[in-house]
Write an enzyme that holds these catalytic residues in place. Sequence first.
Site, mmCIF file in Angstrom:
data_model
loop_
_atom_site.group_PDB
_atom_site.id
_atom_site.type_symbol
_atom_site.label_atom_id
_atom_site.label_comp_id
_atom_site.label_asym_id
_atom_site.label_seq_id
_atom_site.Cartn_x
_atom_site.Cartn_y
_atom_site.Cartn_z
ATOM 1 N N LYS A 193 -45.983 24.480 -19.308
ATOM 2 C CA LYS A 193 -46.566 23.247 -18.781
ATOM 3 C C LYS A 193 -47.028 22.333 -19.915
ATOM 4 O O LYS A 193 -47.096 21.109 -19.745
ATOM 5 C CB LYS A 193 -47.700 23.542 -17.800
ATOM 6 C CG LYS A 193 -48.835 24.402 -18.346
ATOM 7 C CD LYS A 193 -49.909 23.632 -19.053
ATOM 8 C CE LYS A 193 -50.940 24.557 -19.642
ATOM 9 N NZ LYS A 193 -52.002 23.856 -20.390
ATOM 10 N N SER A 256 -56.444 16.742 -22.009
ATOM 11 C CA SER A 256 -55.355 17.576 -22.496
ATOM 12 C C SER A 256 -54.892 17.129 -23.879
ATOM 13 O O SER A 256 -54.467 15.989 -24.069
ATOM 14 C CB SER A 256 -54.170 17.515 -21.520
ATOM 15 O OG SER A 256 -52.999 18.044 -22.111
ATOM 16 N N GLU A 283 -50.664 23.173 -28.584
ATOM 17 C CA GLU A 283 -49.738 24.285 -28.387
ATOM 18 C C GLU A 283 -48.323 23.837 -27.999
ATOM 19 O O GLU A 283 -47.335 24.441 -28.395
ATOM 20 C CB GLU A 283 -50.279 25.240 -27.324
ATOM 21 C CG GLU A 283 -51.510 26.031 -27.749
ATOM 22 C CD GLU A 283 -51.180 27.224 -28.646
ATOM 23 O OE1 GLU A 283 -50.024 27.327 -29.116
ATOM 24 O OE2 GLU A 283 -52.087 28.040 -28.865
#
Length: 336
Positions: A193, A256, A283
């Site tokens: 995701k 995010s 990430e």
Amino acid sequence: MKQKVAVLGAGSWGSALAKCLSENGHDVTLWGNHQQQIDEINRTHTNEQYLKNITLPTNIFATTDTQKALQDVDAVVFVVPTNAVRSVCETIAPYLSSRPMIIHAGKGLEQGTNLRISEVIEQQIDRELYKEIVVLSGPSHAEEVARKDITTITAASKCIEASEYTQKLFMNHYFRVYTNTDIIGVELGAALKNIIAIGAGVINGIGFGDNAKAALVTRGLVEITRFGLQFGALQETFSGLSGVGDLIVTCTSIHSRNWQFGNLIGKGLSKQEALDKINMAVEGVYTVEVVYDIAQKHGIDMPITQAIYEVIYDGVLPKNAIESLMNRDGKSERYI
């Protein structure tokens, strides 16, 4: 029942989880490798670089001493960047004398080996040194958990009793935990995701609207599911918290880091300029390289992932990548 827990990683997510565990009445040690940060946590009960305007419970003890952190613990919670997991395993293995439960809350795949985090832990720590491995994942911004905003998340393990133990360890009035036994699906949903979240940020940075964002999230979920099924995940997992739930929160929030990175790329910054500006682990930047490599080797159709990879690593302009995606041959809508 009160448990003794070591949380490895004093970043935003590690600090938020330590706070949650402490508020649940557990004995919590927060382990990190930056002495100045550790001193701040112990002295002022804050971690301003990672959790601004949050006060941590006074009974959280922070340390850089590995032996002290792991002494007689019932559970160890890994909250370190994916590519640090292997070295941290090597560091802690000599001190796991109490055979704790190992819980990891990371969201990535290891570069070079293409392994999931649980697989890295299994490789690096002898099986007799721990009870089970549990993955803790779902739609959960650290900042909101630290503020006690309502959050739901999944604890997944091959052993349902280990999932249930983790559920009891963390669950409270603002942090609800569901159990799952599909550790593959939960880990892959969590990792992939982040790739789609970068794409969502790019779309925002360029200036496209809600239609484009909805298309990206929907077709991104197809790619995540397609990839997961290739490696033994259950399709229903991707309709749950660690699939569509995590995808929604990561693709729609300025909290995010992956979205922030993509947004900066969409505005014209280079990969390195965007990483320098965020100044924390992103990430998805590393995960997209791993997933692209795996998809190429296994012939998995992942056009969005490929486009994001090409923007980050091949220097393709975001608008050109989007144009290429939109101009592909027409096809029927298939979920997988």
